[in-house]
Enzyme design. Structure first.
Site, PDB file in Angstrom:
ATOM      1  N   ASP A  30       0.864  -1.189   0.000  1.00 19.30           N
ATOM      2  CA  ASP A  30       0.000   0.000   0.000  1.00 19.30           C
ATOM      3  C   ASP A  30       0.897   1.234   0.000  1.00 19.30           C
ATOM      4  O   ASP A  30       1.991   1.217   0.573  1.00 19.30           O
ATOM      5  CB  ASP A  30      -0.905   0.007   1.248  1.00 19.30           C
ATOM      6  CG  ASP A  30      -2.124   0.898   1.077  1.00 19.30           C
ATOM      7  OD1 ASP A  30      -3.251   0.370   1.041  1.00 19.30           O
ATOM      8  OD2 ASP A  30      -1.950   2.135   0.954  1.00 19.30           O
ATOM      9  N   THR A 121     -14.616  -3.220  -6.711  1.00 23.62           N
ATOM     10  CA  THR A 121     -15.904  -3.088  -7.409  1.00 23.62           C
ATOM     11  C   THR A 121     -15.765  -1.971  -8.444  1.00 23.62           C
ATOM     12  O   THR A 121     -15.460  -0.836  -8.091  1.00 23.62           O
ATOM     13  CB  THR A 121     -17.005  -2.735  -6.397  1.00 23.62           C
ATOM     14  OG1 THR A 121     -17.009  -3.751  -5.401  1.00 23.62           O
ATOM     15  CG2 THR A 121     -18.371  -2.668  -7.066  1.00 23.62           C
ATOM     16  N   CYS A 263     -20.236   0.338   0.692  1.00 26.26           N
ATOM     17  CA  CYS A 263     -20.554  -0.393  -0.539  1.00 26.26           C
ATOM     18  C   CYS A 263     -21.930  -0.074  -1.098  1.00 26.26           C
ATOM     19  O   CYS A 263     -22.041   0.523  -2.169  1.00 26.26           O
ATOM     20  CB  CYS A 263     -20.444  -1.894  -0.293  1.00 26.26           C
ATOM     21  SG  CYS A 263     -18.746  -2.406  -0.066  1.00 26.26           S
TER      22      CYS A 263
HETATM   23  C1  UDX Z   1     -22.464  -5.380   1.639  1.00 19.05           C
HETATM   24  C2  UDX Z   1     -22.803  -6.728   0.999  1.00 19.05           C
HETATM   25  O1  UDX Z   1     -23.618  -7.487   1.896  1.00 19.05           O
HETATM   26  C3  UDX Z   1     -21.543  -7.491   0.649  1.00 19.05           C
HETATM   27  O2  UDX Z   1     -21.861  -8.715   0.017  1.00 19.05           O
HETATM   28  C4  UDX Z   1     -20.707  -6.634  -0.259  1.00 19.05           C
HETATM   29  O3  UDX Z   1     -19.501  -7.275  -0.570  1.00 19.05           O
HETATM   30  C5  UDX Z   1     -20.419  -5.286   0.393  1.00 19.05           C
HETATM   31  O4  UDX Z   1     -21.632  -4.650   0.761  1.00 19.05           O
HETATM   32  P1  UDX Z   1     -21.687  -4.606   4.066  1.00 19.05           P
HETATM   33  O5  UDX Z   1     -21.653  -3.207   3.510  1.00 19.05           O
HETATM   34  O6  UDX Z   1     -20.575  -5.079   4.924  1.00 19.05           O
HETATM   35  O7  UDX Z   1     -21.810  -5.653   2.871  1.00 19.05           O
HETATM   36  O8  UDX Z   1     -23.016  -4.692   4.951  1.00 19.05           O
HETATM   37  P2  UDX Z   1     -24.400  -5.454   4.956  1.00 19.05           P
HETATM   38  O9  UDX Z   1     -24.400  -6.452   6.028  1.00 19.05           O
HETATM   39  O10 UDX Z   1     -24.777  -5.902   3.607  1.00 19.05           O
HETATM   40  O11 UDX Z   1     -25.368  -4.271   5.402  1.00 19.05           O
HETATM   41  C6  UDX Z   1     -25.486  -3.084   4.614  1.00 19.05           C
HETATM   42  C7  UDX Z   1     -26.403  -2.086   5.259  1.00 19.05           C
HETATM   43  O12 UDX Z   1     -27.746  -2.520   5.160  1.00 19.05           O
HETATM   44  C8  UDX Z   1     -26.164  -1.813   6.737  1.00 19.05           C
HETATM   45  O13 UDX Z   1     -26.250  -0.420   6.966  1.00 19.05           O
HETATM   46  C9  UDX Z   1     -27.273  -2.560   7.425  1.00 19.05           C
HETATM   47  O14 UDX Z   1     -27.619  -1.993   8.653  1.00 19.05           O
HETATM   48  C10 UDX Z   1     -28.391  -2.400   6.406  1.00 19.05           C
HETATM   49  N1  UDX Z   1     -29.427  -3.444   6.503  1.00 19.05           N
HETATM   50  C11 UDX Z   1     -29.110  -4.753   6.289  1.00 19.05           C
HETATM   51  C12 UDX Z   1     -30.746  -3.103   6.781  1.00 19.05           C
HETATM   52  O15 UDX Z   1     -31.060  -1.916   6.979  1.00 19.05           O
HETATM   53  N2  UDX Z   1     -31.693  -4.081   6.848  1.00 19.05           N
HETATM   54  C13 UDX Z   1     -31.408  -5.393   6.642  1.00 19.05           C
HETATM   55  O16 UDX Z   1     -32.313  -6.209   6.712  1.00 19.05           O
HETATM   56  C14 UDX Z   1     -30.065  -5.740   6.352  1.00 19.05           C
END
Ligand code: UDX
Length: 436
Positions: A30, A121, A263
């Protein structure tokens, strides 16, 4: 296998450590010297459960080292590109400057037969462009191997992914790439992890389509919450009932303050921008609505809080429980929780926020907020309590104990994480999202 991982942020640091855990010989590279210095002493510059252990054990076994010098990639057979692709300042599209810079700096160090593997991505079409550059400038080739890890479960998701996707070039280059990737992921493949071998464009699209689908699922249930709010229906029961249909499924139907993080929000925006560039904006126009529904839910939590406090929001003490975008993370990028805290502060409330991991990152962005490590101090004398990140310690908060600390027993449950009956029984006025 000898592997280099270029970019040691969230994705790269986890990937490098997990690859070393699987037995490969890994160098993580990095340009950020401070980040490398921390990783080199086994301390990731962010919170991720299980990562310090894997990192330290791999370094002790001599299978993992870190460097700021891209020349240290020479000698590796496979080079993963794991740099960030943030949202462009002032725009919606993905900023590819770090991807382009890493390929440019890597090119002089590539040998014949090496494989560069994109994990970042990216907008569809990027891999084909990079493959041309790599093939013209070296005897190496390119594969695209998107990452689906979730923060909080990143190590586990990398070591035991629920699927593997290889986007490869046609012909012998693609066969060579597949062989190398199969060797790298031998452990997961031996455990029957589903594998999709495809072209570059499909591999790039799989990632953005998966995130767009997840975002859509969350905004769908949040839209139902909006309808529930004007009809007296209960969105959590609605989610249970539709979730029993195996075609729908209950996961990602958690209605609340909405999605955030590094993401989902940026990926749906970048996807929209890319589709517009491709003349297919209308195909994903619904994603703009998904984004709008998502942002409206933050406003709803603010409005419920202001509504509960009445005209006295100015200088009222509001206890904000949670700052990270989701539990088990210290990540506050595009965090609905932090946004709600900032908005309430902007309205003149005396906000005190607490979070098990995300206070430092929040303070760096928003020094105007008051933070406390102590849940007790946060609750003490509060005129309203707002739960915005469902950490287990908040989910399991005892309403009787909390009630003995606050001034007014009003709770706004921005994650539908609490049991309304138990809170009401303890004398609280309970407001959920999409619940009567
Ligand atoms: C996400 C994808 O799940 C993952 O596969 C990808 O590689 C990167 O983006 P991440 O950002 O770590 O992963 O979080 P994730 O668990 O997907 O939750 C995303 C957001 O959605 C969070 O803010 C969470 O609180 C919200 N969420 C999730 C909800 O509001 N309701 C739900 O039912 C699930």
């Amino acid at each position: 296998m000898r592997i280099s991982v270029i970019g040691c942020g969230y994705l790269g640091a986890v990937h490098a450590s997990a690859m070393a855990e699987l037995g490969h010989d890994v160098v993580g590279i990095d340009v950020d010297a401070a980040k490398i210095a921390q990783l080199a002493i086994g301390k990731p510059p962010f919170f991720e459960p299980g990562l310090p252990e894997v990192l330290t054990s791999a370094m002790n076994n001599g299978r993992l080292r870190f460097s700021t010098d891209i020349a240290d990639a020479a000698g590796s057979q496979v080079h993963f590109i794991a740099v960030g692709t943030p949202q462009k300042p002032g725009g919606y599209s993905a900023d590819l400057r770090y991807v382009d810079a890493s390929i440019e700096s890597l090119l002089p160090h590539l040998s014949d037969g090496d494989l560069v593997v994109g994990k970042s991505t990216v907008p569809v079409g990027t891999a084909a462009r990079l493959a041309e550059l790599i093939e013209a400038g070296s005897g190496a080739s390119l594969a695209w191997n998107p990452e689906f890890l979730r923060e909080g479960f990143a190590v586990q998701d990398t070591i035991s992914p629920d699927r593997l996707v290889y986007g490869v070039a046609p012909g012998s280059r693609g066969e060579h790439a597949t062989e190398l990737l199969n060797e790298i992921y031998a452990t997961a493949l031996a455990a029957d992890t589903p594998l999709v071998i495809t072209d570059y464009a499909t591999a790039e699209l799989v990632k953005v389509a998966a995130n767009a689908f997840l975002a859509t699922k969350i905004s769908f249930i949040n839209a139902m919450a909006e309808i529930a709010e004007v009809t007296g229906a209960d969105v959590t029961q609605l989610a249970d009932a539709i979730g029993y249909d195996g075609r729908i499924g209950r996961r990602f139907l958690g209605a609340g303050v909405g999605f955030g993080g590094g993401c989902l929000p940026k990926d749906i925006r970048a996807f929209t921008a890319r589709a517009e560039e491709l003349g297919r904006g209308e195909s994903v126009a619904f994603l703009k609505e998904i984004d709008k529904i998502n942002l409206r839910r933050r406003q709803r939590v603010v409005d419920l809080t202001v509504g509960a406090l009445g005209a006295s929001v100015y200088n009222a003490k509001v206890a904000v429980l949670g700052l990270s975008f989701k539990p088990h993370s210290d990540d506050v990028r595009d965090s609905p929780a932090l946004d709600v805290a900032v908005q309430l502060r902007g309205l003149g409330a005396d906000v005190v926020a607490t979070d098990p991991q995300a206070i430092d990152n929040s303070r760096a962005r928003h020094p105007q907020l008051q933070y406390s490590q102590s849940l007790e101090d946060t609750l003490q004398g509060a005129d309203a309590v707002v739960l915005v990140t469902e950490w287990p310690e908040f989910r399991h908060l005892d309403p009787v104990w909390a009630g003995s600390l606050v001034k007014t027993k009003t709770v706004i449950d921005g994650r539908n994480a609490l049991d309304p009956a138990a809170w009401r029984a303890a004398g609280w006025t309970y407001h959920g999202l999409g619940r009567p």
